[in-house]
Scaffold this active site. Structure first.
Site, PDB file in Angstrom:
ATOM      1  N   TRP A  89      10.226  -9.068   5.103  1.00  0.00           N
ATOM      2  CA  TRP A  89       9.047  -9.541   4.372  1.00  0.00           C
ATOM      3  C   TRP A  89       7.875  -9.531   5.346  1.00  0.00           C
ATOM      4  O   TRP A  89       7.839 -10.297   6.299  1.00  0.00           O
ATOM      5  CB  TRP A  89       9.314 -10.954   3.852  1.00  0.00           C
TER       6      TRP A  89
ATOM      7  N   TYR B 257       5.885 -15.032  -7.615  1.00  0.00           N
ATOM      8  CA  TYR B 257       6.069 -14.607  -6.230  1.00  0.00           C
ATOM      9  C   TYR B 257       6.549 -15.786  -5.385  1.00  0.00           C
ATOM     10  O   TYR B 257       6.430 -16.948  -5.780  1.00  0.00           O
ATOM     11  CB  TYR B 257       4.742 -14.049  -5.690  1.00  0.00           C
TER      12      TYR B 257
ATOM     13  N   MET C  32      12.826  -3.725  -7.272  1.00  0.00           N
ATOM     14  CA  MET C  32      12.137  -3.137  -8.426  1.00  0.00           C
ATOM     15  C   MET C  32      13.007  -3.091  -9.679  1.00  0.00           C
ATOM     16  O   MET C  32      12.508  -3.127 -10.792  1.00  0.00           O
ATOM     17  CB  MET C  32      11.625  -1.735  -8.078  1.00  0.00           C
TER      18      MET C  32
ATOM     19  N   ARG D 157      13.651   8.165  -8.659  1.00  0.00           N
ATOM     20  CA  ARG D 157      14.197   8.214 -10.004  1.00  0.00           C
ATOM     21  C   ARG D 157      13.773   9.506 -10.684  1.00  0.00           C
ATOM     22  O   ARG D 157      12.675  10.007 -10.449  1.00  0.00           O
ATOM     23  CB  ARG D 157      13.721   7.000 -10.817  1.00  0.00           C
ATOM     24  N   ASP D 158      14.663  10.040 -11.502  1.00  0.00           N
ATOM     25  CA  ASP D 158      14.351  11.264 -12.244  1.00  0.00           C
ATOM     26  C   ASP D 158      13.192  10.979 -13.201  1.00  0.00           C
ATOM     27  O   ASP D 158      13.019   9.853 -13.668  1.00  0.00           O
ATOM     28  CB  ASP D 158      15.583  11.713 -13.042  1.00  0.00           C
TER      29      ASP D 158
ATOM     30  N   ASN E 154       1.574  -2.025   3.402  1.00  0.00           N
ATOM     31  CA  ASN E 154       2.630  -1.028   3.186  1.00  0.00           C
ATOM     32  C   ASN E 154       2.975  -0.199   4.426  1.00  0.00           C
ATOM     33  O   ASN E 154       4.149  -0.140   4.803  1.00  0.00           O
ATOM     34  CB  ASN E 154       2.263  -0.147   1.990  1.00  0.00           C
TER      35      ASN E 154
ATOM     36  N   VAL F 203       5.160   2.034   0.297  1.00  0.00           N
ATOM     37  CA  VAL F 203       5.923   1.877   1.537  1.00  0.00           C
ATOM     38  C   VAL F 203       6.747   3.134   1.798  1.00  0.00           C
ATOM     39  O   VAL F 203       6.803   3.639   2.925  1.00  0.00           O
ATOM     40  CB  VAL F 203       6.841   0.634   1.479  1.00  0.00           C
TER      41      VAL F 203
END
Lengths: 368, 368
Positions: free
Chosen positions: B301, B85, B278, B209-210, B160, B189
């Protein structure tokens, strides 16, 4: 090389309710023709652009006749003819977006025209079609400029130096002593950035691609006022670059890997302004640059700015500031070759990028 | 599931020049220990995070003792432990950046502490280390929150929903009836974006996403108030998406190809705000999107915003607005599973992304 514009006493000719001011030179070409370039299809400029003679139309109310003096061949002109630019003019179209001309005759109408024969003018509107010996336009579509500016400088001020000027002014408040970084530093815009930045007391880090005559190019950009000139390979480990304040503003005309290297040099909260994609690659941004370093990415397009400021005082103010820099010697015209208009095909050929690099700016010149 | 906080009459104990307000519960644990997670090296959270008993230190002037009630395992916590991070805490370190606790005792000093035993608090500072049963902190490093907010909601509001709130407020003035588009719409989020946007009258285009249970997920996000929910494959040709006003604001937590598809949906002059990666791919921006469509790219951020607004009224205002939405039922806690603190390893395991997807939010809960 350039005939000085002689001040001509304007005869006044009355035609119906309108009056016509014209130079004596104009009177001799009154029923003449304009030699005009034109393309009917998008494609290779060397193939689709042809020359033709067009009768100069009679002036209508508020119109002026302009004899072109000089017009550059900009990359956007080439891309427009190729049909790959963001603006696709209706065909057939007269190429040429920039240039300087001299007013030859003025047809007055209901409103006064603030132009006289002998005045120098540049286009106020986009895609005027400057690659022709004469054009007739509404006086409101032209901007009168000072007549003491060199013809090459006047012909090339509205696109590249204006782009440099706006990018230095409109995105990040860069103060004297601070740094601006740019790639493609030897482009016409890049050279203007160096000179305008120097006049503002800004340091510039100038990135160029390596080439056989690199030391000559570095010297040239340093002579223009560039603080540091480095090749893309030298950038990361340059002690000189590390020694200047980290830039808050980066100007990107290459994109691709060069753009990514450029943004890595920015200080946190900095901004990268993209105005070109010479690498034909997208801008690739590590996520961390956005989230953790708070870098912003914006684009600049002179055409849009001009459309948004067509009659805005900011435009005249910008041009006046640029002309002031030209007069003082602080802003020179870009590396260029003048080519007689009759040799336009040579100019087009030389204006095409070779191995992804652009040569000297080609500037079409017109006999008066 | 959650014990209501009973209002306790606070005994006052004088210690030297300082006085101590404490709950009766505190008195029984006064010389007790805090069960604390800790890591001494960066690495796999399941390996490096260990549990230990730490004696609760004596309170100093201005400090309070907090009994933790609940603390989520956020992706940033995992990445921090892994050492990947942007923030690398000094080791050894106590993990956990978010959570809610109850004040057990208050040590008054030269300045009044505006907290009482029984008050609910969340961290004001970053990386407080919330994965422990008890912590001692300066009262100025904590924010007192209303006690009528559910423990899970309070434990998960500061990262979030606050991120969603700021991204909807700080970049583009989106008005009621206008559209916001986002990818990763089922993230914590993303779910907050849907709900806060709905409360502001904004339409949302939500990209996911599927997956095998896609219709269930679509239904869930629609139930939260999402206007349109589409898979990445459906996006380009969705008639629903074409039927809403083109968005001026895009929120991107995936980047890579998903980010590029997202930015293509933006109206000219729109802004894409990136707050995650991601896909582990950079953001790739076609040059034309920057120059000709005038799209801007920024990052967000929450940690930086909080640092910049640590004691700024905008922070309390934001939290108050979010709590108001929670109270009204307009903002629900994200899909979650509560896990007793003693089973923290299970929570860590379930919090790791599987095939690039995150499961339900894991929330550590503490016995009182």
């Amino acid at each position: 090389m350039w005939r000085a514009v002689t001040s001509v006493r304007d005869p006044i000719i009355a035609i119906g309710s309108l009056s016509l001011r014209a130079s004596t030179h104009y009177l001799s070409t009154l029923s003449g023709t304009s030699t005009t370039l034109e393309y009917k299809d998008y494609g290779d400029p060397l193939k689709v652009v042809v020359k033709k003679e067009v009768k100069i139309p009679e002036l209508k109310k508020g119109e002026v006749l302009v004899q072109m003096l000089a017009a550059p061949v900009n990359p956007a002109d080439i891309n427009t003819i190729q049909g790959v630019y963001a603006i696709k003019p209706q065909l057939p179209s007269i190429p040429g977006n920039e240039g300087v001309g001299e007013v030859m005759a003025v047809k007055e109408g209901e409103t006064d025209i603030m132009m006289q024969p002998g005045d120098r003018v540049i286009p106020r509107i986009n895609a005027m079609g400057t690659w022709r010996t004469h054009l007739v336009a509404s006086s409101t579509d032209l901007i009168k400029i000072p007549s003491d500016i060199g013809v090459v400088e006047a012909a090339t001020i509205a696109v590249n130096p204006a782009t440099a000027y706006r990018m230095l002014k409109d995105f990040v408040p860069v103060k004297s002593g601070e740094t601006v970084i740019q790639n493609g530093a030897n482009s016409a815009v890049g050279q203007a950035v160096i000179q305008i930045a120097a006049s503002l007391g800004l340091k510039t880090v100038n990135i160029v691609r390596d080439r056989p005559d690199i030391s000559k190019l570095k010297q040239h950009l340093s002579d223009l006022g560039g603080t540091i000139v480095v090749t893309e390979e030298e950038l990361r480990n340059s002690r000189e670059v590390k020694a200047v304040p980290r830039p808050m503003l980066a100007l990107n005309c290459v994109s691709g890997r060069s753009g990514t290297e450029l943004l890595r040099q920015l200080a946190p909260q900095g901004t990268m302004v993209t105005y070109g994609g010479m690498s034909r690659q997208p801008v690739t941004v590590p996520v961390g640059a956005l989230i953790f370093n708070d870098i912003s990415f914006k684009g600049f397009w002179m055409t849009r700015w001009n459309q948004q400021h067509q009659h805005h005082p900011a435009r005249e103010e910008m041009l006046n500031n640029l002309f002031h820099l030209v007069r003082s010697g602080a802003l020179q015209s870009p590396d260029h070759t003048t080519v007689p208009f009759s040799d336009y095909q040579l100019a087009l050929q030389n204006a095409m990028p070779s191995k992804g690099m652009l040569g000297k700016k080609q500037i079409l010149t017109f006999k008066k």
